[in-house]
Structures are given as structure tokens and as C-alpha cells.
Design a protein around this motif. Structure first.
Motif, PDB file in Angstrom:
ATOM      1  N   GLU A   1       0.819  -1.208   0.000  1.00 54.35           N
ATOM      2  CA  GLU A   1       0.000   0.000   0.000  1.00 54.35           C
ATOM      3  C   GLU A   1       0.857   1.263   0.000  1.00 54.35           C
ATOM      4  O   GLU A   1       2.009   1.246   0.413  1.00 54.35           O
ATOM      5  CB  GLU A   1      -0.985  -0.015   1.174  1.00 54.35           C
ATOM      6  CG  GLU A   1      -0.362  -0.103   2.525  1.00 54.35           C
ATOM      7  CD  GLU A   1      -1.407  -0.164   3.630  1.00 54.35           C
ATOM      8  OE1 GLU A   1      -1.031   0.171   4.770  1.00 54.35           O
ATOM      9  OE2 GLU A   1      -2.557  -0.516   3.391  1.00 54.35           O
TER      10      GLU A   1
ATOM     11  N   ARG B   1     -10.362   3.149  -8.303  1.00 49.75           N
ATOM     12  CA  ARG B   1     -11.204   2.900  -7.127  1.00 49.75           C
ATOM     13  C   ARG B   1     -12.657   2.732  -7.542  1.00 49.75           C
ATOM     14  O   ARG B   1     -13.345   1.815  -7.067  1.00 49.75           O
ATOM     15  CB  ARG B   1     -11.043   4.051  -6.138  1.00 49.75           C
ATOM     16  CG  ARG B   1     -11.700   3.800  -4.815  1.00 49.75           C
ATOM     17  CD  ARG B   1     -11.366   4.901  -3.840  1.00 49.75           C
ATOM     18  NE  ARG B   1     -12.061   4.696  -2.601  1.00 49.75           N
ATOM     19  CZ  ARG B   1     -12.199   5.600  -1.672  1.00 49.75           C
ATOM     20  NH1 ARG B   1     -11.662   6.796  -1.830  1.00 49.75           N
ATOM     21  NH2 ARG B   1     -12.847   5.336  -0.571  1.00 49.75           N
TER      22      ARG B   1
ATOM     23  N   GLY C   1     -13.326  -0.545  -8.787  1.00 50.23           N
ATOM     24  CA  GLY C   1     -13.167  -1.612  -7.802  1.00 50.23           C
ATOM     25  C   GLY C   1     -11.838  -2.328  -7.868  1.00 50.23           C
ATOM     26  O   GLY C   1     -11.694  -3.413  -7.322  1.00 50.23           O
TER      27      GLY C   1
ATOM     28  N   VAL D   1      -8.813  -0.862  -6.885  1.00 51.53           N
ATOM     29  CA  VAL D   1      -8.042  -0.494  -5.704  1.00 51.53           C
ATOM     30  C   VAL D   1      -9.012  -0.095  -4.594  1.00 51.53           C
ATOM     31  O   VAL D   1     -10.167   0.240  -4.846  1.00 51.53           O
ATOM     32  CB  VAL D   1      -7.033   0.660  -5.960  1.00 51.53           C
ATOM     33  CG1 VAL D   1      -6.025   0.271  -7.016  1.00 51.53           C
ATOM     34  CG2 VAL D   1      -7.728   1.939  -6.314  1.00 51.53           C
ATOM     35  N   GLN D   2      -8.524  -0.152  -3.396  1.00 49.39           N
ATOM     36  CA  GLN D   2      -9.304   0.306  -2.241  1.00 49.39           C
ATOM     37  C   GLN D   2      -8.483   1.336  -1.483  1.00 49.39           C
ATOM     38  O   GLN D   2      -7.273   1.402  -1.650  1.00 49.39           O
ATOM     39  CB  GLN D   2      -9.699  -0.857  -1.353  1.00 49.39           C
ATOM     40  CG  GLN D   2      -8.536  -1.666  -0.829  1.00 49.39           C
ATOM     41  CD  GLN D   2      -8.988  -2.970  -0.194  1.00 49.39           C
ATOM     42  OE1 GLN D   2     -10.152  -3.323  -0.234  1.00 49.39           O
ATOM     43  NE2 GLN D   2      -8.047  -3.691   0.391  1.00 49.39           N
TER      44      GLN D   2
ATOM     45  N   ARG E   1      -8.028   3.499   2.366  1.00 45.54           N
ATOM     46  CA  ARG E   1      -8.378   3.636   3.780  1.00 45.54           C
ATOM     47  C   ARG E   1      -7.727   4.909   4.296  1.00 45.54           C
ATOM     48  O   ARG E   1      -6.681   5.328   3.806  1.00 45.54           O
ATOM     49  CB  ARG E   1      -7.932   2.422   4.587  1.00 45.54           C
ATOM     50  CG  ARG E   1      -6.448   2.249   4.700  1.00 45.54           C
ATOM     51  CD  ARG E   1      -6.064   1.082   5.630  1.00 45.54           C
ATOM     52  NE  ARG E   1      -4.629   0.920   5.648  1.00 45.54           N
ATOM     53  CZ  ARG E   1      -3.792   1.672   6.335  1.00 45.54           C
ATOM     54  NH1 ARG E   1      -4.235   2.649   7.106  1.00 45.54           N
ATOM     55  NH2 ARG E   1      -2.483   1.469   6.294  1.00 45.54           N
TER      56      ARG E   1
ATOM     57  N   TYR F   1      -3.733   3.665  -0.388  1.00 47.79           N
ATOM     58  CA  TYR F   1      -4.329   2.814  -1.413  1.00 47.79           C
ATOM     59  C   TYR F   1      -3.667   1.446  -1.442  1.00 47.79           C
ATOM     60  O   TYR F   1      -2.486   1.301  -1.145  1.00 47.79           O
ATOM     61  CB  TYR F   1      -4.187   3.483  -2.787  1.00 47.79           C
ATOM     62  CG  TYR F   1      -5.010   4.740  -2.893  1.00 47.79           C
ATOM     63  CD1 TYR F   1      -6.297   4.705  -3.395  1.00 47.79           C
ATOM     64  CD2 TYR F   1      -4.505   5.960  -2.451  1.00 47.79           C
ATOM     65  CE1 TYR F   1      -7.064   5.860  -3.459  1.00 47.79           C
ATOM     66  CE2 TYR F   1      -5.271   7.111  -2.514  1.00 47.79           C
ATOM     67  CZ  TYR F   1      -6.546   7.050  -3.022  1.00 47.79           C
ATOM     68  OH  TYR F   1      -7.310   8.183  -3.068  1.00 47.79           O
ATOM     69  N   SER F   2      -4.457   0.442  -1.841  1.00 47.49           N
ATOM     70  CA  SER F   2      -3.942  -0.916  -1.993  1.00 47.49           C
ATOM     71  C   SER F   2      -4.762  -1.632  -3.066  1.00 47.49           C
ATOM     72  O   SER F   2      -5.859  -1.192  -3.415  1.00 47.49           O
ATOM     73  CB  SER F   2      -4.011  -1.680  -0.673  1.00 47.49           C
ATOM     74  OG  SER F   2      -5.357  -1.792  -0.233  1.00 47.49           O
ATOM     75  N   LEU F   3      -4.203  -2.718  -3.577  1.00 49.19           N
ATOM     76  CA  LEU F   3      -4.932  -3.531  -4.547  1.00 49.19           C
ATOM     77  C   LEU F   3      -6.025  -4.301  -3.831  1.00 49.19           C
ATOM     78  O   LEU F   3      -5.874  -4.667  -2.663  1.00 49.19           O
ATOM     79  CB  LEU F   3      -3.998  -4.518  -5.244  1.00 49.19           C
ATOM     80  CG  LEU F   3      -2.950  -3.930  -6.161  1.00 49.19           C
ATOM     81  CD1 LEU F   3      -2.177  -5.051  -6.855  1.00 49.19           C
ATOM     82  CD2 LEU F   3      -3.562  -3.016  -7.199  1.00 49.19           C
ATOM     83  N   ARG F   4      -7.105  -4.570  -4.534  1.00 46.38           N
ATOM     84  CA  ARG F   4      -8.233  -5.273  -3.929  1.00 46.38           C
ATOM     85  C   ARG F   4      -7.983  -6.761  -3.787  1.00 46.38           C
ATOM     86  O   ARG F   4      -8.505  -7.388  -2.876  1.00 46.38           O
ATOM     87  CB  ARG F   4      -9.492  -5.056  -4.754  1.00 46.38           C
ATOM     88  CG  ARG F   4      -9.878  -3.630  -4.861  1.00 46.38           C
ATOM     89  CD  ARG F   4     -11.065  -3.171  -4.198  1.00 46.38           C
ATOM     90  NE  ARG F   4     -11.901  -4.141  -3.553  1.00 46.38           N
ATOM     91  CZ  ARG F   4     -13.033  -3.813  -3.002  1.00 46.38           C
ATOM     92  NH1 ARG F   4     -13.450  -2.587  -3.054  1.00 46.38           N
ATOM     93  NH2 ARG F   4     -13.764  -4.699  -2.393  1.00 46.38           N
ATOM     94  N   ASP F   5      -7.240  -7.363  -4.724  1.00 45.65           N
ATOM     95  CA  ASP F   5      -7.114  -8.822  -4.657  1.00 45.65           C
ATOM     96  C   ASP F   5      -5.854  -9.329  -5.355  1.00 45.65           C
ATOM     97  O   ASP F   5      -5.214  -8.603  -6.111  1.00 45.65           O
ATOM     98  CB  ASP F   5      -8.354  -9.496  -5.250  1.00 45.65           C
ATOM     99  CG  ASP F   5      -8.523  -9.230  -6.730  1.00 45.65           C
ATOM    100  OD1 ASP F   5      -7.754  -9.807  -7.522  1.00 45.65           O
ATOM    101  OD2 ASP F   5      -9.415  -8.447  -7.109  1.00 45.65           O
TER     102      ASP F   5
END
Length: 119
Positions: free
Chosen positions: A49, A74, A77, A79-80, A82, A90-94
Motif C-alpha cells: 500500500e 477505485r 473496484g 483499488v481500495q 483507507r 491505497y492498496s490492490l483489492r485482490d
């Protein structure tokens, strides 16, 4: 339907044949990956992240451009985000996306460097 072998793309799970919705969704993902800055941002996030400032610095892209690309990623869907104090992280979703980005860039590396192909 072709017989699946150990090297077929479906050997890691998700055994069913893709339907129209899966094909259209995958096409949208590939379209988002077709931008070099977005692909670079996803590659950077594959390593862990990061916030907009870090991503702008690492990608050598303008901070407003990075923010706009992250907003698109984002919204799609991919990246996510927080909140961490005053900054968004930011981070990758999966892992599927992480592997897709890594494999695409590894493939490109073979093409660019002429390194021998492997299975």
C-alpha cells in the motif's frame, strides 16, 4: 469445449467457462490497464500500500494526475483506500489483479529484452 490441461488458464480455480458478464468485466479491467500511468500505479501497489504522494514520486507523475487515476481505479473496484490520519492509503483489492499486472509486465519484459520465453 477443449479439454483442460494443467497449463490451461482455469487450473487455478474458477473452473466454469466465462459468461458475457465476466467477459465484459474483464474487458473493462484490460481497458483500465491500457494506460501506462495506471498500469505503473497498479504495479507499485502490487508491492504494498501507498499514499498519493508516494505513488506520484515513484511513478514520476503529477500528483493531480495520480489522484485522478486512483479515483478511476477505485470506482472500478480495482483499488481500495483507507484513511490513515489525514492521508488516504491505497492498496490492490485482490491477488488476481496483482498476478495479472505482474504477469503482463513480465510478458512485456520478455518482449523488450528478448529474454527466452518460459512456461
Amino acid at each position: 469445449m477443449p479439454e483442460r490441461t494443467e497449463t490451461s488458464p482455469a487450473h487455478h480455480g474458477h473452473q466454469r467457462s466465462p459468461g458475457r458478464e465476466q467477459l465484459e468485466t474483464a474487458t473493462t479491467v484490460f481497458a483500465l490497464l491500457a494506460d501506462p500511468t495506471r498500469l505503473h500505479l497498479l504495479w507499485l501497489l502490487a508491492g504494498g500500500e501507498a499514499d498519493v504522494t508516494e505513488l506520484a514520486s515513484e511513478s514520476e507523475a503529477a500528483r493531480p494526475a495520480v489522484s485522478q487515476h486512483l479515483a478511476k481505479l477505485r470506482l472500478a473496484g480495482l483499488v481500495q483506500a483507507r484513511k490513515d490520519g489525514r492521508r488516504m492509503v491505497y492498496s490492490l483489492r485482490d491477488g488476481h489483479l496483482r498476478r495479472l499486472v505482474t504477469e503482463a509486465l513480465s510478458h512485456a519484459d520478455h518482449q523488450v529484452t528478448g529474454a527466452p520465453w518460459h512456461a
